[in-house]
Design a protein around this motif. Structure first.
Motif, PDB file in Angstrom:
ATOM      1  N   PRO A 176       1.528   3.026  -8.261  1.00 50.03           N
ATOM      2  CA  PRO A 176       0.160   3.404  -7.894  1.00 50.03           C
ATOM      3  C   PRO A 176      -0.785   3.295  -9.082  1.00 50.03           C
ATOM      4  CG  PRO A 176       1.756   4.995  -7.050  1.00 50.03           C
ATOM      5  CD  PRO A 176       2.505   4.086  -7.986  1.00 50.03           C
ATOM      6  N   GLY A 177      -2.014   2.933  -8.800  1.00 53.24           N
ATOM      7  CA  GLY A 177      -3.010   2.811  -9.851  1.00 53.24           C
ATOM      8  C   GLY A 177      -3.176   1.402 -10.367  1.00 53.24           C
ATOM      9  N   GLY A 178      -2.412   0.448  -9.823  1.00 56.87           N
ATOM     10  CA  GLY A 178      -2.632  -0.952 -10.179  1.00 56.87           C
ATOM     11  C   GLY A 178      -1.698  -1.501 -11.226  1.00 56.87           C
ATOM     12  N   GLY A 179      -0.468  -1.022 -11.285  1.00 58.46           N
ATOM     13  CA  GLY A 179       0.453  -1.491 -12.311  1.00 58.46           C
ATOM     14  C   GLY A 179       1.669  -2.191 -11.745  1.00 58.46           C
ATOM     15  N   LEU A 180       2.209  -3.115 -12.522  1.00 58.67           N
ATOM     16  CA  LEU A 180       3.482  -3.764 -12.231  1.00 58.67           C
ATOM     17  C   LEU A 180       4.388  -3.564 -13.444  1.00 58.67           C
ATOM     18  CD1 LEU A 180       2.287  -7.158 -10.707  1.00 58.67           C
ATOM     19  CD2 LEU A 180       3.414  -5.316  -9.459  1.00 58.67           C
TER      20      LEU A 180
ATOM     21  N   VAL B 278       0.867  -1.178   0.000  1.00 62.77           N
ATOM     22  CA  VAL B 278       0.000   0.000   0.000  1.00 62.77           C
ATOM     23  C   VAL B 278       0.902   1.226   0.000  1.00 62.77           C
ATOM     24  CG1 VAL B 278      -1.801   1.256   1.221  1.00 62.77           C
ATOM     25  CG2 VAL B 278      -1.783  -1.253   1.254  1.00 62.77           C
ATOM     26  N   SER B 279       0.972   1.907  -1.130  1.00 60.36           N
ATOM     27  CA  SER B 279       1.887   3.035  -1.252  1.00 60.36           C
ATOM     28  C   SER B 279       1.413   3.975  -2.349  1.00 60.36           C
ATOM     29  CB  SER B 279       3.305   2.539  -1.576  1.00 60.36           C
ATOM     30  OG  SER B 279       4.173   3.627  -1.794  1.00 60.36           O
ATOM     31  N   ARG B 280       1.693   5.255  -2.158  1.00 58.58           N
ATOM     32  CA  ARG B 280       1.366   6.245  -3.176  1.00 58.58           C
ATOM     33  C   ARG B 280       2.537   6.488  -4.129  1.00 58.58           C
ATOM     34  NH1 ARG B 280      -1.861  10.944   0.317  1.00 58.58           N
ATOM     35  NH2 ARG B 280      -3.575   9.588   1.030  1.00 58.58           N
TER      36      ARG B 280
END
Length: 364
Positions: A76-80, A50-52
């Motif tokens: 952030p935003g759901g990416g790898l 959990v990080s911005r």
């Protein structure tokens, strides 16, 4: 051969001959082997931080005559983001884990076959039997020593606390629907209970309503006994069991009865074993480095009777219509025209908090 190295925050095990054959540890010369690994898979299972800000989940960098850099980042935003730099040739792939829905644990599998100029990055949720696939064109082979260094703890490597384990295989590892019963699990058949590993295509099994159905395929797969694959021991006499059995956390039990009807308004529900851990009927099982799970593919996704309890058979949905996903799965190589199509799951699947409530009612 198969899995050759596995590490988590507590241990590292390696065997060039395969961990299932020699779980004792590392063989001589592993760290200096310049042999090329033309085919293989690197698996990373991790919780999502959990990080911005962007955060490294895994980072490795080594110089010398064969420089290698690997980075797996969560953004952030759901990416790898996976970056693999081999002597200036850079593989850069972005995969959006929000496409597989909200989850706490993800499994990333990078597979390559340099001889075929084929590669693949797969993203799986630990609680779903599906994978998001991203193609990788013309991947380069890895030196064995570099591949092992990615998994082995060392000064050149950083692994975030969120990472559950890393594993290295010398083959293309399947993704998607997975077997989830131990080979000695007794399955009810018209002639009595038989170990699931003794069943063959064309044999018949009994369903909970007394129907006799044919076995279309018997499937097995060896996986690391870590993270979302770590076995669960289901204890008799809970859940109708006549004896203890050991299953994968993903294996779902079919639970019925007055409590189910009262709490959920359903005749039966599906409960993943992982949600039952902590109740009287389910505890973490003792496990080695790797474990082999088995499962049966039935025509209409019928339920099985395993040692007295009711369990789900392999659910494949409409996988046969998806050529790429089928080829990446444990069903690869089978004639897809002979595979069944499964609609929705036979019963609703409980969430974790619902399973806890039901388990407490059963134990009261």
């Amino acid at each position: 051969m198969t899995w050759i190295a596995i590490s988590d925050h507590d241990s590292f095990q390696c065997s060039p001959g395969g961990l299932g054959a020699n779980p004792a540890g590392e063989g001589p010369g592993d760290s200096s082997d310049d042999t090329l690994m033309t085919v293989g898979s690197l698996v990373i299972e991790t919780r999502l931080p959990v990080s911005r800000r962007p955060r490294h989940l895994v980072y490795y960098s080594s110089g010398g005559a064969w420089p290698l850099h690997l980075s797996l980042q969560s953004v952030p935003g759901g990416g790898l983001i996976l970056i693999l730099d081999q002597g200036g040739e850079v593989l850069h792939r972005t995969i959006n884990h929000s496409d597989v829905g909200r989850t706490d644990v993800l499994r990333i599998t990078y597979s390559w076959d340099a001889r075929r100029r084929w590669g693949q990055l797969a993203l799986e949720r630990a609680d779903l039997d599906q994978a998001l696939l991203v193609p990788v064109m013309a991947p380069r082979p890895l030196r064995v020593c570099d591949a092992l260094a990615l998994v082995r703890p060392g000064a050149d490597r950083y692994v975030a606390p969120d990472v559950l384990y890393m594993a290295l295989s010398d083959r293309i590892e399947p993704v998607g629907p997975m077997p989830s019963l131990m080979p000695d699990t007794p399955i009810a058949t018209p002639t009595g209970y038989r170990a699931i590993s003794d069943l063959r295509r064309g044999d018949t099994v009994l369903t909970p309503n007394g129907e006799t159905v044919p076995v279309l395929h018997v499937l097995s797969r060896q996986v690391p006994a870590r993270g979302s694959f770590r076995p669960v021991r289901m204890r008799a006499p809970y859940f109708g069991l006549q004896q203890d059995i050991t299953i994968a956390p993903s294996q779902r039990l079919v639970l019925s009865g007055s409590e189910v009807e009262y709490l959920f308004g359903q005749e039966s529900v599906l409960v993943p074993a992982r949600h039952l851990i902590g109740s009287r009927g389910a505890v973490p099982a003792q496990a080695g480095t790797v474990v082999t799970y088995w499962q049966l593919l039935l025509p209409r996704h019928e339920a099985l009777i395993a040692a007295g309890t009711v369990t789900e058979s392999l659910f494949i949905g409409r996988l046969r219509r998806k050529k790429t996903e089928l080829g990446a799965s444990v069903l690869a190589g089978l004639d897809r025209t002979g595979l069944p199509e499964h609609g929705r799951s036979i019963h609703p699947v409980l969430q974790a908090f619902e399973a806890v409530i039901l388990a407490e009612k059963r134990a009261a």
